[in-house]
Each structure stands twice: as C-alpha cells, then as structure tokens.
Design a protein around this motif. Structure first.
Motif, mmCIF file in Angstrom:
data_model
loop_
_atom_site.group_PDB
_atom_site.id
_atom_site.type_symbol
_atom_site.label_atom_id
_atom_site.label_comp_id
_atom_site.label_asym_id
_atom_site.label_seq_id
_atom_site.Cartn_x
_atom_site.Cartn_y
_atom_site.Cartn_z
ATOM 1 N N GLU A 8 46.049 49.372 36.704
ATOM 2 C CA GLU A 8 45.045 49.085 37.705
ATOM 3 C C GLU A 8 43.777 48.612 37.013
ATOM 4 O O GLU A 8 43.280 49.278 36.090
ATOM 5 C CB GLU A 8 44.768 50.334 38.554
ATOM 6 C CG GLU A 8 45.956 50.758 39.401
ATOM 7 C CD GLU A 8 45.639 51.942 40.299
ATOM 8 O OE1 GLU A 8 44.779 52.756 39.915
ATOM 9 O OE2 GLU A 8 46.237 52.038 41.380
ATOM 10 N N LEU A 9 43.262 47.468 37.436
ATOM 11 C CA LEU A 9 42.102 46.845 36.810
ATOM 12 C C LEU A 9 41.054 46.550 37.864
ATOM 13 O O LEU A 9 41.374 46.144 38.982
ATOM 14 C CB LEU A 9 42.498 45.529 36.120
ATOM 15 C CG LEU A 9 43.641 45.585 35.096
ATOM 16 C CD1 LEU A 9 44.061 44.161 34.733
ATOM 17 C CD2 LEU A 9 43.222 46.354 33.858
ATOM 18 N N THR A 10 39.806 46.731 37.494
ATOM 19 C CA THR A 10 38.732 46.268 38.362
ATOM 20 C C THR A 10 38.667 44.752 38.250
ATOM 21 O O THR A 10 39.294 44.143 37.368
ATOM 22 C CB THR A 10 37.382 46.863 37.940
ATOM 23 O OG1 THR A 10 37.042 46.364 36.635
ATOM 24 C CG2 THR A 10 37.447 48.382 37.911
ATOM 25 N N ILE A 11 37.893 44.127 39.097
ATOM 26 C CA ILE A 11 37.805 42.672 39.053
ATOM 27 C C ILE A 11 37.197 42.197 37.736
ATOM 28 O O ILE A 11 37.591 41.164 37.197
ATOM 29 C CB ILE A 11 36.998 42.136 40.267
ATOM 30 C CG1 ILE A 11 37.145 40.605 40.346
ATOM 31 C CG2 ILE A 11 35.537 42.568 40.197
ATOM 32 C CD1 ILE A 11 36.593 40.021 41.631
ATOM 33 N N ASP A 12 36.261 42.962 37.171
ATOM 34 C CA ASP A 12 35.686 42.598 35.874
ATOM 35 C C ASP A 12 36.734 42.695 34.772
ATOM 36 O O ASP A 12 36.803 41.825 33.891
ATOM 37 C CB ASP A 12 34.501 43.513 35.553
ATOM 38 C CG ASP A 12 33.352 43.330 36.524
ATOM 39 O OD1 ASP A 12 32.599 42.362 36.368
ATOM 40 O OD2 ASP A 12 33.219 44.154 37.451
ATOM 41 N N GLU A 13 37.552 43.748 34.811
ATOM 42 C CA GLU A 13 38.599 43.911 33.802
ATOM 43 C C GLU A 13 39.664 42.837 33.945
ATOM 44 O O GLU A 13 40.177 42.314 32.946
ATOM 45 C CB GLU A 13 39.214 45.301 33.925
ATOM 46 C CG GLU A 13 38.274 46.426 33.551
ATOM 47 C CD GLU A 13 38.803 47.796 33.919
ATOM 48 O OE1 GLU A 13 38.387 48.784 33.293
ATOM 49 O OE2 GLU A 13 39.640 47.886 34.865
ATOM 50 N N ALA A 18 42.258 38.014 31.815
ATOM 51 C CA ALA A 18 42.811 36.686 32.103
ATOM 52 C C ALA A 18 42.019 35.566 31.434
ATOM 53 O O ALA A 18 42.469 34.422 31.429
ATOM 54 C CB ALA A 18 42.844 36.463 33.606
ATOM 55 N N GLY A 19 40.851 35.872 30.894
ATOM 56 C CA GLY A 19 40.040 34.847 30.247
ATOM 57 C C GLY A 19 39.347 33.923 31.224
ATOM 58 O O GLY A 19 39.122 32.746 30.913
ATOM 59 N N VAL A 20 39.002 34.446 32.402
ATOM 60 C CA VAL A 20 38.277 33.656 33.398
ATOM 61 C C VAL A 20 37.053 34.452 33.829
ATOM 62 O O VAL A 20 36.843 35.584 33.394
ATOM 63 C CB VAL A 20 39.156 33.335 34.629
ATOM 64 C CG1 VAL A 20 40.369 32.511 34.223
ATOM 65 C CG2 VAL A 20 39.614 34.629 35.322
ATOM 66 N N THR A 21 36.248 33.863 34.689
ATOM 67 C CA THR A 21 35.071 34.556 35.182
ATOM 68 C C THR A 21 35.397 35.309 36.470
ATOM 69 O O THR A 21 36.377 34.996 37.165
ATOM 70 C CB THR A 21 33.931 33.566 35.460
ATOM 71 O OG1 THR A 21 34.313 32.701 36.542
ATOM 72 C CG2 THR A 21 33.618 32.728 34.225
ATOM 73 N N ARG A 26 37.272 35.452 42.326
ATOM 74 C CA ARG A 26 36.904 35.514 43.747
ATOM 75 C C ARG A 26 37.216 34.189 44.447
ATOM 76 O O ARG A 26 37.665 34.178 45.601
ATOM 77 C CB ARG A 26 35.416 35.853 43.868
ATOM 78 C CG ARG A 26 35.092 37.291 43.488
ATOM 79 C CD ARG A 26 33.722 37.689 43.990
ATOM 80 N NE ARG A 26 33.501 39.118 43.795
ATOM 81 C CZ ARG A 26 32.618 39.644 42.942
ATOM 82 N NH1 ARG A 26 31.869 38.842 42.207
ATOM 83 N NH2 ARG A 26 32.475 40.952 42.836
ATOM 84 N N PHE A 27 37.006 33.086 43.745
ATOM 85 C CA PHE A 27 37.297 31.779 44.339
ATOM 86 C C PHE A 27 38.790 31.627 44.602
ATOM 87 O O PHE A 27 39.205 31.202 45.693
ATOM 88 C CB PHE A 27 36.803 30.668 43.421
ATOM 89 C CG PHE A 27 37.181 29.285 43.885
ATOM 90 C CD1 PHE A 27 36.593 28.734 45.011
ATOM 91 C CD2 PHE A 27 38.143 28.553 43.206
ATOM 92 C CE1 PHE A 27 36.946 27.459 45.452
ATOM 93 C CE2 PHE A 27 38.501 27.286 43.641
ATOM 94 C CZ PHE A 27 37.899 26.741 44.767
ATOM 95 N N TYR A 28 39.619 31.982 43.618
ATOM 96 C CA TYR A 28 41.071 31.892 43.803
ATOM 97 C C TYR A 28 41.525 32.789 44.952
ATOM 98 O O TYR A 28 42.404 32.422 45.739
ATOM 99 C CB TYR A 28 41.799 32.295 42.518
ATOM 100 C CG TYR A 28 41.699 31.297 41.391
ATOM 101 C CD1 TYR A 28 41.378 29.963 41.636
ATOM 102 C CD2 TYR A 28 41.945 31.671 40.066
ATOM 103 C CE1 TYR A 28 41.295 29.044 40.598
ATOM 104 C CE2 TYR A 28 41.872 30.763 39.029
ATOM 105 C CZ TYR A 28 41.537 29.448 39.296
ATOM 106 O OH TYR A 28 41.462 28.546 38.266
ATOM 107 N N ARG A 53 49.865 35.842 38.041
ATOM 108 C CA ARG A 53 49.497 34.683 38.859
ATOM 109 C C ARG A 53 48.394 33.868 38.198
ATOM 110 O O ARG A 53 48.409 32.633 38.253
ATOM 111 C CB ARG A 53 49.071 35.132 40.255
ATOM 112 C CG ARG A 53 50.242 35.417 41.181
ATOM 113 C CD ARG A 53 49.828 35.675 42.606
ATOM 114 N NE ARG A 53 51.002 35.843 43.453
ATOM 115 C CZ ARG A 53 51.573 34.868 44.139
ATOM 116 N NH1 ARG A 53 51.056 33.653 44.121
ATOM 117 N NH2 ARG A 53 52.646 35.091 44.877
ATOM 118 N N LEU A 54 47.430 34.541 37.584
ATOM 119 C CA LEU A 54 46.367 33.817 36.887
ATOM 120 C C LEU A 54 46.936 33.036 35.707
ATOM 121 O O LEU A 54 46.510 31.905 35.429
ATOM 122 C CB LEU A 54 45.282 34.790 36.425
ATOM 123 C CG LEU A 54 44.387 35.352 37.537
ATOM 124 C CD1 LEU A 54 43.505 36.467 36.993
ATOM 125 C CD2 LEU A 54 43.533 34.253 38.155
#
Length: 238
Positions: A8-13, A18-21, A26-28, A53-54
């Motif tokens: 389980e990961l937070t959105i920051d983690e 994944a190497g993205v912001t 949030r956009f995806y 998926r990322l």
C-alpha cells in the motif's frame, strides 16, 4: 525493488516509485488511466496494479502513443487485471530497440558526427530519414542515434541519392510487411489461445518469456535469411 500484491502506497510514494510527479498521477487518474485508490478513511492507498499500469503507460509513451491512443489501448485491457497481466501487456508492446529520439542543434549534430555537416549533407540525411525536421527551425530530430554514423557512411559511398532513397523505400516496405505478418502469426498461435483459455496464470509467464526471447531470435533469423537471399540472387545472376 520487489513489488508485492498487497503493498500500500500513498500517492507521493506511488509517484516516487514510478518516477513521475504527483500531478501526473492525478492527471492519469482523472482521465481514467488509473483505477481509483483504496480508501482508508480519507487517505487514498495505491498498490502494485497502479505501479504496473504506470509502467505500461510509460512504455506506450516510449512507442510514441498519444494520450488518446493510450486511453484506447488501456480500455481493451480487462478491468481488474493483475500486475502480472499488466506486465505481460507491457512485454508484448516493449520496443525492440533501445533507441530514443533526440533533438539536436547543428553544433551538437556536428559533434556527434565528428565533422561539420553542411546544409546539403543535412538535407540528404533528412531525405534518407536519418534526420527529421521539427517545428523548431534551429534543431533537428535524430530518430535513431545509432543510424547517424551509418547514414554518413552510406552517403560517403558517393552513390546517387535517388538510388539510396529508393533503396530505403524498398527496405521499409518489405520489413513492414514482414513485421505485420510475423505479428499476426504470433497473435494467432500464441496470444489467441492464451486469451481463449481464460488467461491462465501458468501460461502467463510462459507467454512473457517467449515474447522476450523471441525478439533477438527473430532479428538473428531475419539477418541470416537476408544474407542467404542475397547469396542466392548473386548466384542466380552470375
């Protein structure tokens, strides 16, 4: 790093792994490219399927897919697909070369070439597809960095440019046909049975391994087949 199905990961983690912001995640999500996170109170938690998926989205971007094309591709993947299933999808569309297109100004182009390229030579490289013009008039795109040296060596032979352009067309036409037919053959004999049998887990890894190993073997077979074909043509005409 090993991914477990129940992590389980937070959105920051998730973004960091994944190497993205975070903004990209949030956009995806807003476009439906990522499933909604699991909620723990007001905290959204992401898992291995989101990372997979990322990874798949990044692979599609590497192939030059537009956002709309990525959306269409992901819509064809069954909802709730496991990370392993998504990894298989990624293996099936992974590029066959490590080349990444680059945009270069004329100074950097000269440095890469190891010599000064005048306007005529640059134009010839464009006609051969080694370079491409882009909206920025001060830069050129190099679709395959490895081909710059090859293109210059070919031009140094002093052969008629029109002949070289025609040769390029012949190679592209026939290789595209070979790629299409081989892809259809693989889909008919490997992918279709896998899907029709309900995507069994014990077959998933086998299909992925076969896909990975088939790339270098296919290239070797094509090169060897072309060499023998040239020998046959020479023999028939001597």
């Amino acid at each position: 790093m090993l991914r477990t199905a129940d992590e389980e990961l937070t959105i920051d983690e998730l973004a960091a792994r994944a190497g993205v912001t975070v903004r990209t995640v949030r956009f995806y999500s807003s476009r439906g490219l990522l499933p909604a996170p699991r909620l723990r109170g007001r905290l959204g938690l992401y898992g291995a399927e989101h990372l997979a998926r990322l990874d798949l989205i990044r692979e599609l971007q590497t192939l030059g897919f537009t956002l709309s094309a990525i959306e269409r591709h992901l819509q064809r993947i069954p909802a709730g697909s496991s990370p392993d299933e998504l990894a298989l999808q990624r293996a099936l569309i992974a590029p066959w070369t490590d080349d990444h297109a680059e945009e270069l100004d004329r100074h950097e182009l000269d440095r890469r070439a190891g010599r000064h390229l005048d306007d005529d030579l640059v134009e010839h490289l464009v006609e051969l597809g080694v370079l491409q013009r882009i909206d920025d008039p001060d830069k050129l795109q190099l679709p395959s960095p490895a081909m710059l040296g090859v293109g210059l060596q070919i031009l140094d032979l002093g052969l008629p440019l029109q002949m070289l352009v025609q040769a390029k067309g012949i190679v592209e036409r026939h290789t595209a046909q070979i790629a299409t037919e081989l892809r259809e053959l693989f889909a008919e004999n490997v992918l279709r049975p896998y899907v029709e049998h309900g995507r069994p887990e014990d077959e998933r890894d086998r299909v992925r391994v076969v896909t990975d190993q088939l790339r270098p073997l296919t290239i070797q077979v094509l090169v060897n087949g072309f060499q023998h074909a040239v020998n046959d043509v020479i023999r028939d005409h001597v």
